[in-house]
Scaffold this motif. Structure first.
Motif, PDB file in Angstrom:
ATOM      1  N   ARG A 181      -6.027   0.432  -0.796  1.00  0.00           N
ATOM      2  CA  ARG A 181      -5.598   1.230  -1.853  1.00  0.00           C
ATOM      3  C   ARG A 181      -4.297   1.904  -1.724  1.00  0.00           C
ATOM      4  NH1 ARG A 181      -9.404   4.310  -0.729  1.00  0.00           N
ATOM      5  NH2 ARG A 181     -10.994   3.118  -2.049  1.00  0.00           N
ATOM      6  N   TYR A 182      -4.067   2.104  -0.391  1.00  0.00           N
ATOM      7  CA  TYR A 182      -2.621   2.506  -0.136  1.00  0.00           C
ATOM      8  C   TYR A 182      -1.394   1.281  -0.581  1.00  0.00           C
ATOM      9  CZ  TYR A 182       1.333   2.315   2.987  1.00  0.00           C
ATOM     10  OH  TYR A 182       2.842   2.299   3.339  1.00  0.00           O
ATOM     11  N   ALA A 183      -1.798   0.021  -0.217  1.00  0.00           N
ATOM     12  CA  ALA A 183      -0.930  -0.921  -0.329  1.00  0.00           C
ATOM     13  C   ALA A 183      -0.866  -1.437  -2.082  1.00  0.00           C
ATOM     14  CB  ALA A 183      -1.571  -2.260   0.101  1.00  0.00           C
ATOM     15  N   ALA A 184      -2.012  -0.819  -2.786  1.00  0.00           N
ATOM     16  CA  ALA A 184      -1.884  -1.298  -4.232  1.00  0.00           C
ATOM     17  C   ALA A 184      -0.838   0.032  -4.881  1.00  0.00           C
ATOM     18  CB  ALA A 184      -3.329  -1.093  -4.679  1.00  0.00           C
ATOM     19  N   LEU A 185      -0.934   1.041  -4.283  1.00  0.00           N
ATOM     20  CA  LEU A 185      -0.328   2.216  -4.975  1.00  0.00           C
ATOM     21  C   LEU A 185       1.366   1.957  -4.852  1.00  0.00           C
ATOM     22  CD1 LEU A 185      -2.160   5.508  -4.095  1.00  0.00           C
ATOM     23  CD2 LEU A 185      -1.577   4.503  -6.481  1.00  0.00           C
ATOM     24  N   LEU A 208      -9.300  -6.310   5.838  1.00  0.00           N
ATOM     25  CA  LEU A 208      -8.389  -4.860   5.704  1.00  0.00           C
ATOM     26  C   LEU A 208      -9.137  -3.999   5.045  1.00  0.00           C
ATOM     27  CD1 LEU A 208      -5.089  -6.820   4.368  1.00  0.00           C
ATOM     28  CD2 LEU A 208      -5.623  -5.423   6.281  1.00  0.00           C
ATOM     29  N   PRO A 209      -9.296  -2.977   5.461  1.00  0.00           N
ATOM     30  CA  PRO A 209     -10.250  -1.754   5.042  1.00  0.00           C
ATOM     31  C   PRO A 209      -9.589  -1.273   3.569  1.00  0.00           C
ATOM     32  CG  PRO A 209      -9.235  -0.955   7.431  1.00  0.00           C
ATOM     33  CD  PRO A 209      -8.688  -2.316   6.657  1.00  0.00           C
ATOM     34  N   PHE A 265     -10.786  -2.717  -4.307  1.00  0.00           N
ATOM     35  CA  PHE A 265      -9.692  -3.850  -4.428  1.00  0.00           C
ATOM     36  C   PHE A 265     -10.069  -5.092  -3.530  1.00  0.00           C
ATOM     37  CE2 PHE A 265      -7.532   0.377  -4.878  1.00  0.00           C
ATOM     38  CZ  PHE A 265      -6.682   0.091  -5.912  1.00  0.00           C
ATOM     39  N   HIS A 266      -9.686  -6.107  -4.144  1.00  0.00           N
ATOM     40  CA  HIS A 266     -10.045  -7.423  -3.433  1.00  0.00           C
ATOM     41  C   HIS A 266      -8.807  -8.260  -3.243  1.00  0.00           C
ATOM     42  CE1 HIS A 266     -14.465  -6.782  -4.785  1.00  0.00           C
ATOM     43  NE2 HIS A 266     -13.937  -6.482  -5.903  1.00  0.00           N
ATOM     44  N   VAL A 267      -9.155  -8.848  -2.099  1.00  0.00           N
ATOM     45  CA  VAL A 267      -7.723  -9.620  -1.767  1.00  0.00           C
ATOM     46  C   VAL A 267      -7.965 -11.050  -1.990  1.00  0.00           C
ATOM     47  CG1 VAL A 267      -6.616 -10.587   0.502  1.00  0.00           C
ATOM     48  CG2 VAL A 267      -7.487  -8.252   0.565  1.00  0.00           C
ATOM     49  N   ILE A 268      -6.688 -11.524  -2.596  1.00  0.00           N
ATOM     50  CA  ILE A 268      -6.775 -13.062  -3.340  1.00  0.00           C
ATOM     51  C   ILE A 268      -6.557 -13.622  -2.188  1.00  0.00           C
ATOM     52  CG2 ILE A 268      -5.781 -14.470  -4.626  1.00  0.00           C
ATOM     53  CD1 ILE A 268      -4.861 -11.854  -6.350  1.00  0.00           C
ATOM     54  N   ASP A 269      -7.432 -14.714  -1.486  1.00  0.00           N
ATOM     55  CA  ASP A 269      -7.384 -15.335  -0.301  1.00  0.00           C
ATOM     56  C   ASP A 269      -7.998 -16.869  -0.721  1.00  0.00           C
ATOM     57  OD1 ASP A 269     -10.211 -15.037  -0.461  1.00  0.00           O
ATOM     58  OD2 ASP A 269     -10.072 -13.716   1.477  1.00  0.00           O
ATOM     59  N   PHE A 326      -2.281  -7.239  -7.970  1.00  0.00           N
ATOM     60  CA  PHE A 326      -2.851  -8.353  -7.120  1.00  0.00           C
ATOM     61  C   PHE A 326      -2.431  -7.970  -5.778  1.00  0.00           C
ATOM     62  CE2 PHE A 326      -1.487  -9.291 -11.544  1.00  0.00           C
ATOM     63  CZ  PHE A 326      -2.654  -9.940 -12.019  1.00  0.00           C
ATOM     64  N   LEU A 327      -3.313  -8.173  -5.039  1.00  0.00           N
ATOM     65  CA  LEU A 327      -3.101  -8.399  -3.375  1.00  0.00           C
ATOM     66  C   LEU A 327      -3.417  -9.667  -2.755  1.00  0.00           C
ATOM     67  CD1 LEU A 327      -5.313  -4.938  -2.657  1.00  0.00           C
ATOM     68  CD2 LEU A 327      -2.908  -5.265  -3.379  1.00  0.00           C
ATOM     69  N   PHE A 328      -2.132 -10.201  -2.699  1.00  0.00           N
ATOM     70  CA  PHE A 328      -2.363 -11.739  -2.016  1.00  0.00           C
ATOM     71  C   PHE A 328      -2.435 -11.555  -0.389  1.00  0.00           C
ATOM     72  CE2 PHE A 328      -0.216 -12.192  -5.888  1.00  0.00           C
ATOM     73  CZ  PHE A 328      -0.877 -13.090  -6.521  1.00  0.00           C
TER      74      PHE A 328
END
Length: 398
Positions: free
Chosen positions: A150-154, A144-145, A5-9, A57-59
């Motif tokens: 992965r936890y946040a995406a789920l 972020l590890p 997963f990639h953080v959108i920054d 999406f992880l912002f």
């Protein structure tokens, strides 16, 4: 699900995400991760979004200038959140504000599900087990590890499927209309104004009786809060509430006595000793606080029998009646009617205890139409029975 997963920054990655979100369809699952217990603020340090046909999406809101384009794109769509009331404030802080929502935790409560945490709801509805090992993590950590991401995406990838299953169950139970009213109330609910004297929320402060003890507790709380704001650290990580209470009870007479107080601990208890001692000295000359704070709230119910027997009887009879409604509707009592609403109406009842008058009183407190329909008449009847019960008891005593 992606392996990494990639953080959108960055704004470039953000603009690409907006295009992908626009290409999706249907409800938008949204979640936010804060750093409660680590940081002073309740800001979001990660915002997750999922939409069918778009992806996950992880912002990183700390690195992005704003979410105006995302807000414009999804504003009028249904947002799916779990325990929305916990996240709406930090989402609004960055410009993300829904018009309508589907709250999966609230839906689970209305359906009477025994466990309403996200992992439990996902397991019951989708037969998928979610690990919740990072729920209390420090989300201000950078980078972020991958395991955290992965936890946040789920948390959002399964939320729309959960929403669909819950919507089916609500319709089958005849509760879809109830849920809509509850969801709308959640979105429209105004934030509570800041407490006039937030230091009075110190855990255990009720044990302090004298103005001098309270003054020390107040000044230490204010000193801790100022340092917490300055360092952006959760206040309890500097010195815990128990330490403030210990000092306020013992009233050390010198800086040395303060340093020697074993119950005064925490990572900043000695490194900031001058700060804490200055607060104690300020308390000695400052205007002492009132031992009691005026409030329009009723007293604790345990005191009602002695202070207001009529109100005590009204509350007892009404609670029994509302509990029966909750059992019939198969949902928690507190969702059928907010307990504070019932206490206030029992303490200050309408002059005439009719269903209409009770409904008006409850509506003024914020009760929803479905709650009024379910409870106003039975509460009015309970008030009448309570009055009759007291009259019968008085007659027998005479």
């Amino acid at each position: 699900m992606a392996d990494e997963f990639h953080v959108i920054d960055s704004r470039e990655a953000y603009d690409e995400a907006v295009e992908r979100i626009e290409g999706g369809s249907g409800p938008v699952a949204v979640d936010a991760e804060r750093a409660s217990g680590f940081r002073y603020s309740q800001r979001a340090y990660l915002i997750q979004l999922y939409r069918r046909g778009s992806g996950t999406f992880l912002f990183d809101p700390t690195m992005l200038g704003g979410f105006g384009e995302v807000q414009a794109l999804i504003r009028d769509e249904e947002w799916v959140l779990h325990a929305a009331s916990q996240d709406l404030a930090c989402l609004r802080e960055v410009g993300l504000d829904p018009v309508r929502i589907f709250d999966t935790e609230l839906a689970a409560r209305l359906l009477g599900m025994p466990r309403v945490g996200l992992a439990s709801v996902v397991e019951e509805l989708l037969d998928i087990k979610l690990a919740k090992e990072h729920s209390a993590a420090d989300w201000s950590t950078r980078p972020l590890p991958q395991s955290w991401l992965r936890y946040a995406a789920l948390d959002v990838e399964l939320l729309v499927d959960v929403r669909d299953r819950l919507a089916e169950r609500l319709a089958e139970a005849g509760k879809a209309g109830i849920a809509e009213q509850e969801f709308e109330a959640t979105v429209r609910r105004e934030a509570k104004p800041p407490a006039a004297e937030p230091w009075r929320r110190l855990s255990g402060i009720h044990a302090l009786r004298s103005p001098r003890n309270l003054a020390v507790a107040r000044e230490l709380w204010l000193a801790r809060d100022a340092l917490a704001v300055e360092a952006d650290v959760a206040p309890g990580r500097l010195i815990p509430d128990a330490s403030i209470l210990a000092v306020a009870k013992n009233l050390p007479e010198s800086k040395r006595a303060l340093a020697d107080l074993k119950a005064f601990n925490g990572r900043a208890s000695r490194t900031e000793l001058d700060r804490w001692w200055a607060a104690i000295e300020t308390a000695r000359t400052a205007e002492p606080p009132a031992t009691r704070v005026p409030s329009d709230a009723p007293p604790p119910p345990r005191a009602w029998a002695a202070r207001n027997p009529e109100a005590d009887a009204r509350l007892r009879f009404a609670k029994e009646a509302v509990a029966e409604v909750a059992e019939r509707l198969e949902m928690p009592v507190e969702n059928v009617l907010t307990p504070d609403h019932l206490r206030r109406v029992a303490w200050h009842p309408p002059i005439e205890p009719t269903a209409g008058n009770v409904a008006d009183a409850l509506a003024a407190l914020g009760a929803r139409p479905w709650q009024l329909e379910a409870t106003a008449q039975i509460i009015a009847d309970a008030f009448v029975r309570a009055a009759q019960s007291l009259a019968d008891a008085a007659h027998e005593a005479s």
